[in-house]
Design a protein around this motif. Structure first.
Motif, PDB file in Angstrom:
ATOM      1  N   UNK A  44       0.813  -1.219   0.000  1.00 60.00           N
ATOM      2  CA  UNK A  44       0.000   0.000   0.000  1.00 60.00           C
ATOM      3  C   UNK A  44       0.844   1.265   0.000  1.00 60.00           C
ATOM      4  N   UNK A  45       2.046   1.228   0.609  1.00 63.89           N
ATOM      5  CA  UNK A  45       2.911   2.409   0.664  1.00 63.89           C
ATOM      6  C   UNK A  45       4.328   1.985   1.015  1.00 63.89           C
ATOM      7  N   UNK A  46       5.299   2.640   0.411  1.00 64.68           N
ATOM      8  CA  UNK A  46       6.711   2.445   0.729  1.00 64.68           C
ATOM      9  C   UNK A  46       7.294   3.822   0.950  1.00 64.68           C
ATOM     10  N   UNK A  47       8.065   3.987   2.015  1.00 66.56           N
ATOM     11  CA  UNK A  47       8.715   5.256   2.332  1.00 66.56           C
ATOM     12  C   UNK A  47      10.213   5.057   2.429  1.00 66.56           C
ATOM     13  N   UNK A  48      10.954   6.153   2.358  1.00 64.80           N
ATOM     14  CA  UNK A  48      12.401   6.109   2.490  1.00 64.80           C
ATOM     15  C   UNK A  48      12.779   5.836   3.941  1.00 64.80           C
ATOM     16  N   UNK A  49      13.694   4.903   4.139  1.00 66.85           N
ATOM     17  CA  UNK A  49      14.186   4.612   5.482  1.00 66.85           C
ATOM     18  C   UNK A  49      14.827   5.867   6.052  1.00 66.85           C
ATOM     19  N   UNK A  50      14.555   6.148   7.293  1.00 67.72           N
ATOM     20  CA  UNK A  50      15.123   7.326   7.934  1.00 67.72           C
ATOM     21  C   UNK A  50      14.363   8.604   7.659  1.00 67.72           C
ATOM     22  N   UNK A  51      13.319   8.524   6.852  1.00 67.60           N
ATOM     23  CA  UNK A  51      12.515   9.700   6.543  1.00 67.60           C
ATOM     24  C   UNK A  51      11.353   9.834   7.513  1.00 67.60           C
ATOM     25  N   UNK A  54       5.355   6.901   7.122  1.00 71.66           N
ATOM     26  CA  UNK A  54       4.774   5.977   8.087  1.00 71.66           C
ATOM     27  C   UNK A  54       4.637   4.546   7.563  1.00 71.66           C
ATOM     28  N   UNK A  55       5.365   4.223   6.485  1.00 69.44           N
ATOM     29  CA  UNK A  55       5.379   2.852   5.978  1.00 69.44           C
ATOM     30  C   UNK A  55       4.048   2.389   5.427  1.00 69.44           C
ATOM     31  N   UNK A  56       3.803   1.113   5.381  1.00 69.15           N
ATOM     32  CA  UNK A  56       4.303   0.045   6.233  1.00 69.15           C
ATOM     33  C   UNK A  56       5.662  -0.517   5.816  1.00 69.15           C
ATOM     34  N   UNK A  68       6.704   6.592 -10.646  1.00 74.52           N
ATOM     35  CA  UNK A  68       7.119   6.632  -9.239  1.00 74.52           C
ATOM     36  C   UNK A  68       5.890   6.608  -8.322  1.00 74.52           C
ATOM     37  N   UNK A  69       5.260   5.457  -8.268  1.00 76.22           N
ATOM     38  CA  UNK A  69       4.012   5.297  -7.526  1.00 76.22           C
ATOM     39  C   UNK A  69       4.145   5.643  -6.041  1.00 76.22           C
ATOM     40  N   UNK A  70       5.300   5.395  -5.449  1.00 78.84           N
ATOM     41  CA  UNK A  70       5.489   5.647  -4.019  1.00 78.84           C
ATOM     42  C   UNK A  70       6.102   7.017  -3.730  1.00 78.84           C
ATOM     43  N   UNK A  71       6.325   7.828  -4.774  1.00 77.41           N
ATOM     44  CA  UNK A  71       6.871   9.184  -4.627  1.00 77.41           C
ATOM     45  C   UNK A  71       8.209   9.188  -3.874  1.00 77.41           C
TER      46      UNK A  71
END
Length: 84
Positions: A44-51, A54-56, A68-71
């Motif tokens: 559902x969502x991917x974020x940059x580590x250390x940013x 809120x994931x998951x 770039x679906x996850x921006x």
């Protein structure tokens, strides 16, 4: 020293006898998003580590080779999570 990749009670017996048990390699997610290299899981969502996301899921630097679906590539230069 011998290295064995075993599971279950046999592995416990060998460990107690001083034999080194190899841990299995970390498995790749079952499905990788086709827009990113290396593998970024389809979720559902991917974020940059250390940013501040809120994931998951979290990732480090990736190459963006499709939409770039996850921006992850905020400046549009083809590299996502440059600051992580």
């Amino acid at each position: 020293m011998r290295t064995l990749a075993l599971l279950g009670t046999t592995a416990l017996a060998l460990a107690a006898a001083g034999t080194v048990i190899a841990q299995p390699a970390a498995a790749q997610p079952a499905e990788c998003h086709s827009s990113y290299e290396p593998c970024v899981p389809v979720t559902s969502d991917v974020d940059c580590a250390g940013g501040s996301g809120n994931g998951p899921e979290y990732t480090g630097r990736v190459r963006v080779i499709g939409p770039d679906e996850y921006d992850l590539d905020r400046d549009g230069n083809g590299i996502g999570c440059e600051d992580s």
